[in-house]
Design an enzyme around this catalytic site. Sequence first.
Site, PDB file in Angstrom:
ATOM      1  CG  ASP A  98       1.324  48.548 -89.904  1.00  0.00           C
ATOM      2  OD1 ASP A  98       1.658  48.055 -91.005  1.00  0.00           O
ATOM      3  OD2 ASP A  98       1.100  47.872 -88.888  1.00  0.00           O
ATOM      4  CG  ASP A 200       0.542  44.272 -93.731  1.00  0.00           C
ATOM      5  OD1 ASP A 200       0.565  43.840 -92.571  1.00  0.00           O
ATOM      6  OD2 ASP A 200      -0.302  43.909 -94.586  1.00  0.00           O
ATOM      7  CD  GLU A 255       3.348  40.613 -91.326  1.00  0.00           C
ATOM      8  OE1 GLU A 255       2.739  39.812 -90.619  1.00  0.00           O
ATOM      9  OE2 GLU A 255       2.771  41.322 -92.168  1.00  0.00           O
ATOM     10  CG  HIS A 316      -1.481  43.231 -84.999  1.00  0.00           C
ATOM     11  ND1 HIS A 316      -0.121  43.199 -85.274  1.00  0.00           N
ATOM     12  CD2 HIS A 316      -2.099  43.272 -86.196  1.00  0.00           C
ATOM     13  CE1 HIS A 316       0.053  43.232 -86.584  1.00  0.00           C
ATOM     14  NE2 HIS A 316      -1.127  43.282 -87.161  1.00  0.00           N
ATOM     15  CG  ASP A 317      -1.132  39.659 -87.218  1.00  0.00           C
ATOM     16  OD1 ASP A 317      -2.261  40.161 -87.266  1.00  0.00           O
ATOM     17  OD2 ASP A 317      -0.188  40.017 -87.963  1.00  0.00           O
TER      18      ASP A 317
HETATM   19  C1  GLC Z   1      -0.302  41.328 -91.775  1.00  0.00           C
HETATM   20  C2  GLC Z   1      -0.895  42.042 -90.594  1.00  0.00           C
HETATM   21  C3  GLC Z   1      -2.244  41.483 -90.319  1.00  0.00           C
HETATM   22  C4  GLC Z   1      -3.120  41.730 -91.537  1.00  0.00           C
HETATM   23  C5  GLC Z   1      -2.469  41.139 -92.794  1.00  0.00           C
HETATM   24  C6  GLC Z   1      -3.137  41.642 -94.033  1.00  0.00           C
HETATM   25  O1  GLC Z   1      -0.042  40.012 -91.524  1.00  0.00           O
HETATM   26  O2  GLC Z   1      -0.037  41.956 -89.491  1.00  0.00           O
HETATM   27  O3  GLC Z   1      -2.835  42.031 -89.174  1.00  0.00           O
HETATM   28  O4  GLC Z   1      -4.381  41.172 -91.333  1.00  0.00           O
HETATM   29  O5  GLC Z   1      -1.127  41.488 -92.901  1.00  0.00           O
HETATM   30  O6  GLC Z   1      -2.848  42.997 -94.233  1.00  0.00           O
END
Ligand code: GLC
Length: 475
Positions: A98, A200, A255, A316-317
């Site tokens: 990641d 990310d 993402e 995980h979010d």
């Molecule tokens: C993304 C991740 C999340 C994190 C955020 C900041 O959305 O999936 O878990 O807190 O970025 O890095």
Amino acid sequence: MAEPWWKTGVVYQIYPRSFLDTDGDGMGDLAGITQRLDYLSDLGVDAIWLSPVFTSPQKDMGYDVADYCDIDPLFGDLADMDRLIAEAHARDIKVLLDWVPNHTSDQHPWFVESRSSRDNPKADWYWWRDATREDPPNNWEANFVGGPAWTFDDTRQQVYLHNFLPEQPDLNWRNPEVVAAMHDTLRFWLDRGVDGFRIDVIHLLGKPELLPNQPGADDPIGRVNFFDFDDTHEILRGVRALVDGYDGDRTTVGEVFLLSTKLVAKYYGNNDELHLAFNFPPLFAPWDADVWRKRIGRVIDEMPADAWPTWVLSNHDQPRHRTRYGNHEGRARSAAVLLLTQRGTPFLYAGEELGLEDAVVAPEDMVDPGGRDGCRAPIPWGQADDNTMLDLYRAILRARKNSPALQAGDFAWIDSAPGTLVYERTRGDDHRVVAINFTDEPKPVLLPEGEWRCEVTTAGDFTGQLTPNEAVILR
Ligand code: GLC
């Protein structure tokens, strides 16, 4: 099949803190992941993606990186990672890490140097402005904590930008030295044998120099979709060229947290940006046939033919889909069929194959600044014995592996009763029909001509009509 693994395969997301603890410190570790590789190979997944395991003060559970090229002692060390990569590869499982390029930890040596004066060599590696927190440069708000996305630094007597916590300053990707340094972190891991990266909040990278204001709460979609900047695409082309320079179908999945499939589609570029992009509108869809028909329809209509879609029900979010769909066993079973038979690459979130719902975590026990502890609870591995949900996931993944149509075939709707979705996947002379009942009533199914036999069912024997919440794969 002459398709790269990241198109035909299934990716399994691991949240390392909660996966498996082998040294008794109460925290999952890399050795725990290595220990579970046989289980993952039995399950039938093709790749694992690990949420961040790099050196980090863990203010955002590893999404605040203090060293991109080392492992946090919580999880082990570089030798443990080398072992994990080798053991995964020995089982034909790819490994994705990641990569968090939008921000570092405030403990990263780059930021420590950047904040030390206004004229040090890294003074422009982050977004510094002459302003105060009370009168910030723009109206952007910090995720998780709210309030201005700007924090005042006493030494520089300036504010710096952080789209997330104050401990997560945003890197300035307009600075070519930042680009070069971040590219080096990719090379570090590619040279060590990883197969690619989940990236990310990729859409935040190309921020315009003038940092314009964001629309307000009266325009929620415009507000989320505001962070869609032209300059991100050039950054992505640089990353893609670097990754494609390596052999062996290395890949990137970004993402793109924009709630519009049409906008997400842009991040594939002309086959020269992301290999895969997360498309989150389905992640927020309720368990409803009409809504799913629309979400799937958008992917068909709005993604260019050569952009390969992705499908996610849990991560995980967000609360786990079992919980979102009313903690209903039948729905969770059919959801597995829905997820794993779409045209595109599915992402499983560790524990969904055990039918996990969110854990109930008391406010005083929460450690995540975003309150996402429920979907991040430790995996109760004892539940993996005699687990009928796990049997179902294995059966669907086996069916996928045996079917070019399910792995990479075309998708076509078949007319169906209200409350159901029926579709056909086709590749060459390989065909599968999938039928899903989203309701608590039995439903008829009209199959296309031919002889169809049930390959997988989430309920009893398929006798030509769907029982409540049943899903079937027919061949
Ligand atoms: C993304 C991740 C999340 C994190 C955020 C900041 O959305 O999936 O878990 O807190 O970025 O890095």
